[in-house]
Design a protein around this motif. Sequence first.
Motif, short mmCIF file in Angstrom:
data_model
loop_
_atom_site.label_atom_id
_atom_site.label_comp_id
_atom_site.label_asym_id
_atom_site.label_seq_id
_atom_site.Cartn_x
_atom_site.Cartn_y
_atom_site.Cartn_z
N LYS A 140 0.84 -1.18 0.00
CA LYS A 140 0.00 0.00 0.00
C LYS A 140 0.88 1.24 0.00
O LYS A 140 2.02 1.22 0.45
CB LYS A 140 -0.91 -0.01 1.23
N GLU A 141 0.30 2.32 -0.48
CA GLU A 141 1.01 3.59 -0.47
C GLU A 141 1.27 4.00 0.97
O GLU A 141 0.41 3.90 1.83
CB GLU A 141 0.15 4.64 -1.17
N GLY A 142 2.50 4.42 1.24
CA GLY A 142 2.85 4.88 2.58
C GLY A 142 3.36 3.80 3.51
O GLY A 142 3.51 4.03 4.70
N GLU A 143 3.64 2.61 2.99
CA GLU A 143 4.26 1.57 3.80
C GLU A 143 5.43 0.99 3.02
O GLU A 143 5.48 1.07 1.80
CB GLU A 143 3.26 0.49 4.20
N PHE A 144 6.37 0.38 3.75
CA PHE A 144 7.58 -0.13 3.11
C PHE A 144 7.22 -1.14 2.03
O PHE A 144 6.41 -2.02 2.22
CB PHE A 144 8.50 -0.79 4.14
N GLY A 145 7.85 -0.97 0.87
CA GLY A 145 7.55 -1.79 -0.29
C GLY A 145 6.61 -1.07 -1.25
O GLY A 145 6.48 -1.46 -2.40
N GLY A 146 5.98 0.00 -0.78
CA GLY A 146 5.07 0.78 -1.60
C GLY A 146 5.70 2.11 -1.98
O GLY A 146 6.91 2.29 -1.93
N LYS A 147 4.86 3.05 -2.33
CA LYS A 147 5.33 4.37 -2.76
C LYS A 147 4.98 5.42 -1.72
O LYS A 147 3.95 5.34 -1.06
CB LYS A 147 4.70 4.73 -4.11
N PHE A 148 5.87 6.40 -1.59
CA PHE A 148 5.69 7.52 -0.68
C PHE A 148 5.62 8.80 -1.49
O PHE A 148 6.55 9.10 -2.24
CB PHE A 148 6.85 7.59 0.32
N ASN A 149 4.54 9.53 -1.36
CA ASN A 149 4.38 10.80 -2.06
C ASN A 149 4.82 11.93 -1.15
O ASN A 149 4.28 12.10 -0.06
CB ASN A 149 2.93 11.00 -2.49
N LEU A 150 5.79 12.71 -1.61
CA LEU A 150 6.34 13.81 -0.83
C LEU A 150 6.15 15.12 -1.58
O LEU A 150 6.18 15.15 -2.81
CB LEU A 150 7.83 13.58 -0.56
N ARG A 151 5.98 16.19 -0.83
CA ARG A 151 5.89 17.54 -1.41
C ARG A 151 7.22 18.25 -1.18
O ARG A 151 8.08 17.78 -0.45
CB ARG A 151 4.76 18.33 -0.75
N LEU A 152 7.34 19.42 -1.77
CA LEU A 152 8.55 20.22 -1.62
C LEU A 152 8.83 20.52 -0.15
O LEU A 152 9.97 20.48 0.30
CB LEU A 152 8.43 21.51 -2.43
N ALA A 153 7.79 20.76 0.63
CA ALA A 153 7.95 21.07 2.06
C ALA A 153 8.46 19.87 2.85
O ALA A 153 9.02 20.03 3.93
CB ALA A 153 6.63 21.55 2.65
N ASP A 154 8.28 18.65 2.34
CA ASP A 154 8.73 17.44 3.02
C ASP A 154 10.22 17.16 2.80
O ASP A 154 10.79 16.32 3.49
CB ASP A 154 7.94 16.22 2.54
N LEU A 155 10.82 17.84 1.84
CA LEU A 155 12.23 17.60 1.52
C LEU A 155 13.12 18.43 2.44
O LEU A 155 12.75 19.54 2.84
CB LEU A 155 12.51 17.96 0.06
N PRO A 156 14.31 17.93 2.77
CA PRO A 156 15.22 18.73 3.60
C PRO A 156 15.76 19.91 2.81
O PRO A 156 15.81 19.89 1.57
CB PRO A 156 16.33 17.74 3.97
N GLU A 157 16.16 20.93 3.52
CA GLU A 157 16.80 22.09 2.88
C GLU A 157 18.17 21.69 2.36
O GLU A 157 18.79 20.76 2.86
CB GLU A 157 16.93 23.25 3.88
N SER A 158 18.65 22.39 1.36
CA SER A 158 19.97 22.11 0.82
C SER A 158 21.03 22.34 1.89
O SER A 158 21.06 23.38 2.54
CB SER A 158 20.25 23.01 -0.39
N GLY A 159 21.88 21.34 2.11
CA GLY A 159 22.94 21.42 3.11
C GLY A 159 22.49 21.03 4.51
O GLY A 159 23.31 20.92 5.41
N ALA A 160 21.19 20.80 4.72
CA ALA A 160 20.69 20.42 6.05
C ALA A 160 20.96 18.93 6.30
O ALA A 160 21.31 18.18 5.40
CB ALA A 160 19.20 20.70 6.15
N SER A 161 20.78 18.53 7.54
CA SER A 161 20.94 17.12 7.90
C SER A 161 19.88 16.28 7.20
O SER A 161 18.78 16.74 6.94
CB SER A 161 20.80 16.94 9.41
N PRO A 162 20.20 15.03 6.92
CA PRO A 162 19.21 14.14 6.29
C PRO A 162 18.01 13.92 7.19
O PRO A 162 18.11 13.95 8.42
CB PRO A 162 19.98 12.83 6.10
#
Length: 188
Positions: free
Chosen positions: A52-74
């Motif tokens: 299923k979407e959102g569980e391991f083995g499936g797909k995760f939909n992320l938005r720009l706000a969900d991504l780390p900033e450039s140079g930030a910690s993972p």
Amino acid sequence: MAKTDANDAAAPEEKVKINRREFVNLAWLASLGFFLVPVGGVTVLFAFPRFKEGEFGGKFNLRLADLPESGASPLANNLGKFWLTRTEEGVRAIYKVCTHLGCLYNWQEQEDKFICPCHGSQFSKESTYLDGPAPRSLDLFTMTAVAPDGTELAKTEGPNDAMPVFDAEPEVTYVVDTGAKIIGKPNA
């Protein structure tokens, strides 16, 4: 003809007789059927996993706000078992399992790298092998950038690929497919 119809109606029905051997054979076949039908159903369910979407083995939909900033910690995604890292090249979804013996490694902020606690393998923020017994760089998951209209803008397919970040288009969806792993580059 009327007589024969009356005779047929008056004749008693004959019972079908089966002997003991036939009965045992029928009982054995019926019990075999009762056993094989559930086993076959479970086998089919096991052979075709449904991630299923959102569980391991499936797909995760992320938005720009969900991504780390450039140079930030993972950023760790524990449900998907991946780290999101962002560098000047772009974003990567790095599988959280060490390529040496399968331990879960961590991001060490003080040293600015991933370090496996089991045997000391070290990796850069880009997933590249730095030191230790690991045979290759960290594995990645494929990422796809999808526009709001459903068109695919970019896709990562190799161990050196990074997903470009579309800052000008905040509605872009970044899809991390944890069912599609990209094997890391072997050590030189």
